[in-house]
Design a protein around this motif. Structure first.
Motif, PDB file in Angstrom:
ATOM      1  N   PRO A  72      24.359  39.794  38.064  1.00 22.16           N
ATOM      2  CA  PRO A  72      25.806  39.833  37.809  1.00 22.16           C
ATOM      3  C   PRO A  72      26.627  40.221  39.036  1.00 22.16           C
ATOM      4  O   PRO A  72      27.770  39.805  39.176  1.00 22.16           O
ATOM      5  CB  PRO A  72      25.942  40.882  36.705  1.00 22.16           C
ATOM      6  N   GLU A  73      26.059  41.024  39.925  1.00 16.54           N
ATOM      7  CA  GLU A  73      26.793  41.475  41.105  1.00 16.54           C
ATOM      8  C   GLU A  73      26.608  40.553  42.310  1.00 16.54           C
ATOM      9  O   GLU A  73      27.194  40.795  43.367  1.00 16.54           O
ATOM     10  CB  GLU A  73      26.361  42.900  41.486  1.00 16.54           C
ATOM     11  N   GLY A  74      25.801  39.531  42.166  1.00 16.43           N
ATOM     12  CA  GLY A  74      25.580  38.595  43.261  1.00 16.43           C
ATOM     13  C   GLY A  74      26.787  37.694  43.473  1.00 16.43           C
ATOM     14  O   GLY A  74      27.615  37.517  42.581  1.00 16.43           O
ATOM     15  N   ARG A  75      26.880  37.122  44.661  1.00 16.45           N
ATOM     16  CA  ARG A  75      28.011  36.256  45.007  1.00 16.45           C
ATOM     17  C   ARG A  75      27.497  35.004  45.707  1.00 16.45           C
ATOM     18  O   ARG A  75      26.531  35.058  46.464  1.00 16.45           O
ATOM     19  CB  ARG A  75      28.970  36.972  45.979  1.00 16.45           C
ATOM     20  N   LEU A  76      28.190  33.898  45.507  1.00 11.53           N
ATOM     21  CA  LEU A  76      27.881  32.663  46.220  1.00 11.53           C
ATOM     22  C   LEU A  76      29.177  32.059  46.747  1.00 11.53           C
ATOM     23  O   LEU A  76      30.141  31.867  45.995  1.00 11.53           O
ATOM     24  CB  LEU A  76      27.198  31.650  45.296  1.00 11.53           C
ATOM     25  N   VAL A  77      29.193  31.771  48.037  1.00 15.53           N
ATOM     26  CA  VAL A  77      30.315  31.068  48.658  1.00 15.53           C
ATOM     27  C   VAL A  77      29.842  29.663  48.976  1.00 15.53           C
ATOM     28  O   VAL A  77      28.847  29.479  49.687  1.00 15.53           O
ATOM     29  CB  VAL A  77      30.790  31.773  49.947  1.00 15.53           C
ATOM     30  N   ALA A  78      30.525  28.658  48.441  1.00 15.40           N
ATOM     31  CA  ALA A  78      30.114  27.265  48.609  1.00 15.40           C
ATOM     32  C   ALA A  78      31.154  26.512  49.431  1.00 15.40           C
ATOM     33  O   ALA A  78      32.328  26.468  49.069  1.00 15.40           O
ATOM     34  CB  ALA A  78      29.935  26.599  47.246  1.00 15.40           C
ATOM     35  N   PHE A  79      30.718  25.940  50.558  1.00 14.91           N
ATOM     36  CA  PHE A  79      31.582  25.125  51.409  1.00 14.91           C
ATOM     37  C   PHE A  79      31.281  23.648  51.172  1.00 14.91           C
ATOM     38  O   PHE A  79      30.125  23.264  51.011  1.00 14.91           O
ATOM     39  CB  PHE A  79      31.311  25.413  52.895  1.00 14.91           C
ATOM     40  N   ASP A  80      32.297  22.812  51.167  1.00 10.18           N
ATOM     41  CA  ASP A  80      32.110  21.361  51.255  1.00 10.18           C
ATOM     42  C   ASP A  80      33.439  20.709  51.617  1.00 10.18           C
ATOM     43  O   ASP A  80      34.451  20.933  50.946  1.00 10.18           O
ATOM     44  CB  ASP A  80      31.575  20.757  49.955  1.00 10.18           C
ATOM     45  N   GLN A  81      33.428  19.906  52.683  1.00  8.30           N
ATOM     46  CA  GLN A  81      34.652  19.247  53.138  1.00  8.30           C
ATOM     47  C   GLN A  81      34.972  17.993  52.337  1.00  8.30           C
ATOM     48  O   GLN A  81      36.080  17.472  52.425  1.00  8.30           O
ATOM     49  CB  GLN A  81      34.517  18.882  54.610  1.00  8.30           C
ATOM     50  N   ASP A  82      34.012  17.505  51.547  1.00  6.78           N
ATOM     51  CA  ASP A  82      34.207  16.299  50.747  1.00  6.78           C
ATOM     52  C   ASP A  82      34.855  16.680  49.415  1.00  6.78           C
ATOM     53  O   ASP A  82      34.271  17.415  48.627  1.00  6.78           O
ATOM     54  CB  ASP A  82      32.860  15.612  50.508  1.00  6.78           C
ATOM     55  N   ALA A  83      36.032  16.155  49.171  1.00  4.62           N
ATOM     56  CA  ALA A  83      36.773  16.506  47.958  1.00  4.62           C
ATOM     57  C   ALA A  83      36.003  16.159  46.685  1.00  4.62           C
ATOM     58  O   ALA A  83      36.172  16.820  45.652  1.00  4.62           O
ATOM     59  CB  ALA A  83      38.134  15.797  47.951  1.00  4.62           C
ATOM     60  N   ASP A  84      35.147  15.139  46.738  1.00  5.21           N
ATOM     61  CA  ASP A  84      34.389  14.739  45.551  1.00  5.21           C
ATOM     62  C   ASP A  84      33.439  15.832  45.072  1.00  5.21           C
ATOM     63  O   ASP A  84      33.076  15.881  43.896  1.00  5.21           O
ATOM     64  CB  ASP A  84      33.577  13.469  45.837  1.00  5.21           C
ATOM     65  N   ALA A  85      33.013  16.709  45.982  1.00  2.92           N
ATOM     66  CA  ALA A  85      32.035  17.743  45.618  1.00  2.92           C
ATOM     67  C   ALA A  85      32.600  18.739  44.610  1.00  2.92           C
ATOM     68  O   ALA A  85      31.849  19.344  43.834  1.00  2.92           O
ATOM     69  CB  ALA A  85      31.562  18.484  46.866  1.00  2.92           C
ATOM     70  N   LYS A  86      33.898  18.891  44.593  1.00  5.01           N
ATOM     71  CA  LYS A  86      34.531  19.879  43.718  1.00  5.01           C
ATOM     72  C   LYS A  86      34.228  19.630  42.245  1.00  5.01           C
ATOM     73  O   LYS A  86      34.185  20.561  41.433  1.00  5.01           O
ATOM     74  CB  LYS A  86      36.040  19.857  43.963  1.00  5.01           C
ATOM     75  N   GLN A  87      33.972  18.369  41.894  1.00  3.84           N
ATOM     76  CA  GLN A  87      33.721  18.033  40.486  1.00  3.84           C
ATOM     77  C   GLN A  87      32.397  18.619  39.991  1.00  3.84           C
ATOM     78  O   GLN A  87      32.148  18.664  38.777  1.00  3.84           O
ATOM     79  CB  GLN A  87      33.701  16.513  40.310  1.00  3.84           C
ATOM     80  N   ASN A  88      31.540  19.061  40.911  1.00  2.28           N
ATOM     81  CA  ASN A  88      30.214  19.548  40.529  1.00  2.28           C
ATOM     82  C   ASN A  88      30.125  21.063  40.401  1.00  2.28           C
ATOM     83  O   ASN A  88      29.040  21.592  40.173  1.00  2.28           O
ATOM     84  CB  ASN A  88      29.180  19.079  41.561  1.00  2.28           C
ATOM     85  N   LEU A  89      31.245  21.750  40.536  1.00  4.31           N
ATOM     86  CA  LEU A  89      31.218  23.220  40.485  1.00  4.31           C
ATOM     87  C   LEU A  89      30.776  23.732  39.119  1.00  4.31           C
ATOM     88  O   LEU A  89      31.276  23.280  38.093  1.00  4.31           O
ATOM     89  CB  LEU A  89      32.597  23.780  40.816  1.00  4.31           C
ATOM     90  N   PRO A  90      29.865  24.694  39.090  1.00  2.54           N
ATOM     91  CA  PRO A  90      29.452  25.280  37.813  1.00  2.54           C
ATOM     92  C   PRO A  90      30.493  26.276  37.308  1.00  2.54           C
ATOM     93  O   PRO A  90      31.249  26.844  38.089  1.00  2.54           O
ATOM     94  CB  PRO A  90      28.138  26.004  38.174  1.00  2.54           C
ATOM     95  N   ALA A  91      30.530  26.467  36.004  1.00  4.20           N
ATOM     96  CA  ALA A  91      31.469  27.422  35.404  1.00  4.20           C
ATOM     97  C   ALA A  91      30.892  28.824  35.556  1.00  4.20           C
ATOM     98  O   ALA A  91      30.302  29.386  34.639  1.00  4.20           O
ATOM     99  CB  ALA A  91      31.708  27.079  33.934  1.00  4.20           C
ATOM    100  N   ASP A  92      31.053  29.386  36.729  1.00  9.82           N
ATOM    101  CA  ASP A  92      30.427  30.665  37.054  1.00  9.82           C
ATOM    102  C   ASP A  92      31.376  31.466  37.935  1.00  9.82           C
ATOM    103  O   ASP A  92      31.740  31.018  39.030  1.00  9.82           O
ATOM    104  CB  ASP A  92      29.105  30.407  37.780  1.00  9.82           C
ATOM    105  N   ASP A  93      31.783  32.641  37.470  1.00  7.08           N
ATOM    106  CA  ASP A  93      32.775  33.406  38.223  1.00  7.08           C
ATOM    107  C   ASP A  93      32.191  34.153  39.418  1.00  7.08           C
ATOM    108  O   ASP A  93      32.899  34.879  40.110  1.00  7.08           O
ATOM    109  CB  ASP A  93      33.540  34.374  37.300  1.00  7.08           C
TER     110      ASP A  93
END
Length: 329
Positions: free
Chosen positions: A70-91
């Protein structure tokens, strides 16, 4: 709200740096290469902070999230706008829609002072190859685009229309290892203004008389060279690598997957020597010692198994190299 290291941001949607929360959806986008090998290499701590520099289809990111608590963090980079559609529902996820060459800048912007692991899969995603209009693949006819970031201005057709013969010769020789790079460059320049070179089929028609060997292999090398130039892939890679010692916590790891010798040589040299081959030993009378801040993990790069290569042929040329931030005494 900017996240910081003091605790989790309690929101039930994805944080997207500089944008509104995404409309979340899962899609078949890209098969993650060397997935378990990457997860093993990162030695993930449940409460750690990790960066996926090339989010893409999110396969590597989801595997990291499975290891985080629960205390872990993930920072995800991607310059391709299409990648945004694949984001998981995870805060626990912060999405940064930028090139990973800006790694340190955006970590600082979001008050993340250090991370426990960085992952980068340098391959072009299956989605990018399979979207005909993106112009990455020789299998389709489309505009010669090849931009990973659609906000960028430089396209492949702009390069073909404006670069001098010497520039074209250099990029085909260095980035594509094209055997007759000089002849190819001369042919392109001679055809400009006489024959159109806006689309893949038009370009193929112009250079067909000088194709050497297997046409598919030849055009793959030519397209690789154009793609690397359009996206400044090697420049971005070098900038990201140079930031690793500053962003990694002591003992933190970087796992980089390369797909061709140019990338692999850069990663190998930096992990091993802390420099790139272009700046080595310029003066034999100068003794400039580079203070190493990373140490190589493993004697050889990790390669895909026969099983993975059969299941995902695009993994054939993949190499995983791992380095660890040296703990200072």
């Amino acid at each position: 709200m900017n996240p910081d290291n003091s605790g989790m941001v309690k929101k039930k949607n994805i944080q997207v740096a500089g944008t509104e929360p995404a409309d979340l959806s899962a899609s078949a986008y890209h098969i993650p290469v060397l997935l378990q090998e990457c997860i093993d290499a990162l030695a993930i701590r449940p409460d750690g902070v990790y960066v996926d520099c090339t989010f893409g289809g999110g396969g590597h990111s989801r595997a990291i999230l499975e290891k985080l608590g629960p205390e872990g963090r993930l920072v995800a980079f991607d310059q391709d706008a299409d990648a945004k559609q694949n984001l998981p529902a995870d805060d626990r996820v912060l999405f940064v829609p930028q090139n990973f060459r800006y790694l340190q800048r955006f970590l600082r912007l979001h008050k993340i002072n250090g991370v426990d692991g960085v992952l980068a899969d340098l391959g072009v995603s299956s989605h990018q190859f399979d979207e005909a209009e993106r112009g990455f693949s020789i299998r389709f006819d489309a505009d010669l685009d090849m931009r990973m970031d659609q906000r960028s201005e430089l396209t492949a057709k702009e390069i073909l229309a404006s670069y001098a013969e010497q520039q074209l010769h250099k990029l085909f020789e260095q980035y594509g290892e094209v055997t007759n790079a000089r002849t190819l460059a001369r042919t392109i320049v001679a055809a400009r203004g006489k024959m159109p070179m806006q689309t893949i089929s038009q370009f193929k028609a112009v250079v067909q008389p000088v194709v050497k060997g297997n046409p598919n292999k030849y055009f793959a090398q030519v397209f690789q060279a154009l793609r690397i130039e359009v996206n400044d892939e090697l420049g971005a890679l070098k900038e990201m690598l140079q930031q690793l010692p500053a962003v990694l916590h002591p003992g933190g790891r970087a796992a980089i997957i390369t797909f061709h010798s140019l990338e692999d040589r850069i990663v190998k040299n930096y992990f091993k020597k802390g420099v790139f081959e272009e700046v080595e030993d310029q003066n034999p009378f100068e003794n400039k010692e580079v203070k190493l801040e990373l140490k190589v993990v493993g004697k050889k790069p990790v390669l895909p198994t026969e099983k993975e290569m059969k299941m995902n042929p695009r993994s054939r040329s993949a190499k995983l190299r791992v380095a660890e931030k040296i703990e200072t005494k």
